[in-house]
Design an enzyme around this catalytic site. Structure first.
Site, PDB file in Angstrom:
ATOM      1  CD  GLU A 243      48.634 -14.307  -8.699  1.00  0.00           C
ATOM      2  OE1 GLU A 243      49.690 -14.846  -8.326  1.00  0.00           O
ATOM      3  OE2 GLU A 243      48.574 -13.492  -9.626  1.00  0.00           O
ATOM      4  CB  CYS A 277      52.485 -17.010  -1.749  1.00  0.00           C
ATOM      5  SG  CYS A 277      52.367 -15.255  -2.151  1.00  0.00           S
TER       6      CYS A 277
HETATM    7  P1  NDP Z   1      43.276 -22.272   0.670  1.00  0.00           P
HETATM    8  O1  NDP Z   1      43.461 -22.809  -0.694  1.00  0.00           O
HETATM    9  O2  NDP Z   1      43.003 -23.206   1.778  1.00  0.00           O
HETATM   10  O3  NDP Z   1      42.080 -21.203   0.690  1.00  0.00           O
HETATM   11  C1  NDP Z   1      42.093 -20.074  -0.153  1.00  0.00           C
HETATM   12  C2  NDP Z   1      40.700 -19.492  -0.218  1.00  0.00           C
HETATM   13  O4  NDP Z   1      39.823 -20.401  -0.907  1.00  0.00           O
HETATM   14  C3  NDP Z   1      40.056 -19.259   1.153  1.00  0.00           C
HETATM   15  O5  NDP Z   1      39.302 -18.070   1.107  1.00  0.00           O
HETATM   16  C4  NDP Z   1      39.159 -20.468   1.288  1.00  0.00           C
HETATM   17  O6  NDP Z   1      38.079 -20.243   2.148  1.00  0.00           O
HETATM   18  C5  NDP Z   1      38.649 -20.620  -0.133  1.00  0.00           C
HETATM   19  N1  NDP Z   1      38.089 -21.932  -0.440  1.00  0.00           N
HETATM   20  C6  NDP Z   1      38.238 -23.102   0.234  1.00  0.00           C
HETATM   21  N2  NDP Z   1      37.576 -24.095  -0.407  1.00  0.00           N
HETATM   22  C7  NDP Z   1      37.007 -23.539  -1.506  1.00  0.00           C
HETATM   23  C8  NDP Z   1      36.221 -24.047  -2.578  1.00  0.00           C
HETATM   24  N3  NDP Z   1      35.888 -25.324  -2.653  1.00  0.00           N
HETATM   25  N4  NDP Z   1      35.821 -23.198  -3.546  1.00  0.00           N
HETATM   26  C9  NDP Z   1      36.175 -21.893  -3.510  1.00  0.00           C
HETATM   27  N5  NDP Z   1      36.919 -21.352  -2.522  1.00  0.00           N
HETATM   28  C10 NDP Z   1      37.331 -22.167  -1.528  1.00  0.00           C
HETATM   29  O7  NDP Z   1      44.583 -21.410   0.930  1.00  0.00           O
HETATM   30  P2  NDP Z   1      45.012 -20.664   2.248  1.00  0.00           P
HETATM   31  O8  NDP Z   1      43.972 -19.690   2.672  1.00  0.00           O
HETATM   32  O9  NDP Z   1      45.489 -21.673   3.219  1.00  0.00           O
HETATM   33  O10 NDP Z   1      46.254 -19.804   1.720  1.00  0.00           O
HETATM   34  C11 NDP Z   1      47.552 -20.304   1.694  1.00  0.00           C
HETATM   35  C12 NDP Z   1      47.970 -20.640   0.281  1.00  0.00           C
HETATM   36  O11 NDP Z   1      47.826 -19.493  -0.533  1.00  0.00           O
HETATM   37  C13 NDP Z   1      49.418 -21.022   0.191  1.00  0.00           C
HETATM   38  O12 NDP Z   1      49.596 -22.098  -0.681  1.00  0.00           O
HETATM   39  C14 NDP Z   1      50.062 -19.762  -0.374  1.00  0.00           C
HETATM   40  O13 NDP Z   1      51.284 -19.996  -1.005  1.00  0.00           O
HETATM   41  C15 NDP Z   1      48.995 -19.286  -1.286  1.00  0.00           C
HETATM   42  N6  NDP Z   1      49.175 -17.875  -1.592  1.00  0.00           N
HETATM   43  C16 NDP Z   1      49.487 -17.495  -2.863  1.00  0.00           C
HETATM   44  C17 NDP Z   1      49.704 -16.175  -3.160  1.00  0.00           C
HETATM   45  C18 NDP Z   1      50.001 -15.732  -4.550  1.00  0.00           C
HETATM   46  O14 NDP Z   1      49.850 -14.559  -4.830  1.00  0.00           O
HETATM   47  N7  NDP Z   1      50.427 -16.603  -5.456  1.00  0.00           N
HETATM   48  C19 NDP Z   1      49.613 -15.135  -2.123  1.00  0.00           C
HETATM   49  C20 NDP Z   1      49.251 -15.634  -0.838  1.00  0.00           C
HETATM   50  C21 NDP Z   1      49.044 -16.965  -0.593  1.00  0.00           C
HETATM   51  P3  NDP Z   1      38.184 -20.711   3.676  1.00  0.00           P
HETATM   52  O15 NDP Z   1      39.427 -20.106   4.244  1.00  0.00           O
HETATM   53  O16 NDP Z   1      36.957 -20.113   4.238  1.00  0.00           O
HETATM   54  O17 NDP Z   1      38.222 -22.215   3.676  1.00  0.00           O
END
Ligand code: NDP
Length: 504
Positions: A243, A277
């Site tokens: 997602e 998102c």
């Molecule tokens: P990120 O991609 O930065 O992080 C998402 C999650 O992945 C966090 O929990 C993060 O942890 C974790 N993460 C980071 N690095 C890794 C890795 N190498 N392996 C596994 N997990 C990892 O996204 P954001 O949190 O900034 O969220 C915003 C984004 O999410 C936007 O692009 C938005 O559009 C999208 N989004 C999509 C939705 C949908 O349903 N399609 C709904 C809501 C948001 P940590 O934060 O601890 O680094």
């Protein structure tokens, strides 16, 4: 590394802070690979017990969980407000949606997934054929910070209802909310506490979850991180649900209710400081309505007061670093030839601290970052198009494809445009409505990801289809036997010729 990352003195904990005030919300362990593996091992044991409960008993426990959330809604909303920055009332709205999805998933899991008979077809007419959707086992859920309750619950509720245990890694920006959700589960469902656990940490903890032997990873976040998650999961052929982000568009047709469209566009673009998102980031308004639409949007946006106090329309940016992205997109839009009806470089309307003033940007070239890339801020671009078909072509000219909106007076025209929009979800004459309809699937196309949460598709996403046949009586001639007579295949060919050969 984020603002919340641990300093050298605190190797194995990290701090979560209020984005408005910088005040401490909590200190959380950075769980390493061993801790994540231990959580998955506990979840594996819990998964067996949880699956063995069956649909009816699980439904009761999911109801107890949503009852718990509903009774403590204000406590949770306050935590979301402090950790994410959004207004308390918006946090309530988010939690309400999550509770509704929990209710739907619990109520519909049995009829969607249970064992059923299907027609065996001509070639196996002497067999009974059965289909059921069995739980995968342990699902790893990796969530973002922007809707720290609703978004992960879209995976958690459906995975649990389908009979899986869940290990949830919340974003490092909202660990308190994630830990609260897991503690709430343990309080509400004390006989299966490990069916939902949270592991906290930074990106590396999420990466460890991908390598911990879970049966699926449900990832919500950005496309670059999604690629890393897929690469890690590829090592063990662990399936993934993606997602990802979006650049959602609204089309406003000639006969649209302009005031309603403007009202929806402003909410879709600015609520949650645009950190949505499925937020509206681009609008294509036909020449017939463009001037009135821009006037209406500008008037409404001018009345918005962002901040963190009571009455704030939206809060600060949850991640301080996001302010730079929003500013770059706004600056580029103007440098590329767009104009600002509101916001932009006008004194007094620019960002202060982590709070960004809203911006309405007009006729920004399609090549500009503000139109091409996800901005994730309180900005909106409005572009004049000759007609809705041009609007649709421009809306679809993106690598993303999460959701969108169409405003049209004609019902058939609105539906036609919505169906042809290249996105997973589209609302006609409203914004974001599909997210509040639990029966509807939610997910994107292209760079917005694949797989579906919510609805029957969301339940099936966390299962594997299992097929069984049972021979009811033997046929005189067994075609799948070395003892079949030489005449059997020609006879079969004649039957198939009669049944199918007449079709041209
Ligand atoms: P990120 O991609 O930065 O992080 C998402 C999650 O992945 C966090 O929990 C993060 O942890 C974790 N993460 C980071 N690095 C890794 C890795 N190498 N392996 C596994 N997990 C990892 O996204 P954001 O949190 O900034 O969220 C915003 C984004 O999410 C936007 O692009 C938005 O559009 C999208 N989004 C999509 C939705 C949908 O349903 N399609 C709904 C809501 C948001 P940590 O934060 O601890 O680094």
């Amino acid at each position: 590394m984020s603002a919340n990352a641990p300093g050298a003195a605190e190797q194995d904990t990290f701090r979560s802070t209020d984005p408005a005030s910088g005040e401490l919300v909590g200190v959380f362990p950075v769980q390493d690979a061993a801790a994540v593996e231990a959580a998955v091992a506990r979840a594996r044991v819990a998964a067996e017990a949880w699956a063995a409960l069956g649909f009816g008993e699980r439904r009761l426990r999911l109801a107890a969980y949503r009852g718990y959330l509903a009774r403590r809604m204000n406590e949770l909303a306050d935590l979301v407000h402090r950790e994410n920055g959004k207004p308390h009332d918006d946090a309530v709205l988010e939690i309400t949606l999550a509770i509704d999805h929990l209710a739907w998933a619990g109520a519909h899991a049995a009829r969607t997934l249970r064992l059923r008979r299907v027609a065996p077809g001509l070639l196996a007419a002497n067999h009974a054929a059965y289909l059921e959707y069995q739980p995968l086992g342990v699902v790893g859920v990796i969530g973002p910070w922007n809707y720290p309750v609703f978004t992960p619950m879209g995976s958690i509720a459906y995975a649990l209802a389908a009979g899986n245990a869940v290990v949830f890694k919340p974003s490092e920006h909202t660990p308190a909310v994630g830990a609260w959700l897991a503690r709430a589960w343990q309080a509400a469902v004390p006989d299966c506490p490990d069916a939902l656990q949270a592991v906290t940490g930074l990106g590396e903890t999420g990466a460890a979850l991908c390598r911990a032997g879970v049966d699926k990873v449900a990832f919500t976040g950005s496309a670059p991180t999604g690629r890393r998650v897929m690469a890690a999961c590829a090592q063990t052929l662990t399936p993934v649900l993606m997602e990802l982000g979006g650049k959602d568009a609204m089309i406003v047709d000639d006969d649209a209710d302009v005031a309603a469209a403007a009202n929806a566009a402003v909410w879709g673009a600015m609520s949650n400081a645009g950190q949505t998102c499925i937020g509206i980031e681009r609008v294509y308004a036909t020449s017939a309505v463009y001037d009135a639409f821009v006037r209406e949007v500008t008037e409404q946006v001018a009345g918005l007061r962002p901040g963190s106090g009571p009455g704030a329309a939206y809060g600060p940016m949850t991640m301080a670093s996001q302010t730079d992205v929003v500013r770059r997109h706004t600056d580029d839009a103007l440098a590329d030839g767009g104009t600002a009806a509101l916001g932009g470089p006008v004194p007094g309307t620019q960002a202060h601290g982590n709070v960004i003033a809203p911006a309405v940007l007009l006729d920004v070239p399609e090549s500009s970052a503000a139109v091409r890339e996800e901005t994730f801020g309180p900005t909106i671009t409005i572009t004049r198009v000759a007609d809705a078909e041009e609007g649709l072509a421009r809306a679809n000219a993106t690598s993303y494809g999460l959701a969108g909106s169409v405003f049209a007076g004609s019902r058939s025209r609105g539906l036609s445009l919505a169906r042809r929009m290249r996105s997973g979800m589209t609302s006609v004459n409203s914004v974001l409505t599909f997210a509040s309809v639990p029966a509807l699937p939610f997910g994107g196309v292209g760079e917005s990801g694949f797989g579906r949460i919510h609805g029957a598709d969301g339940l099936k996403e966390f299962t594997r289809a299992k097929a069984v046949t049972r021979q009811r009586f033997p046929l005189p001639v067994d075609l799948m036997s070395f003892r079949r007579p030489a005449s059997a295949a020609p006879a079969l060919a004649r039957v198939i010729g009669v049944v199918h050969g007449r079709h041209r």
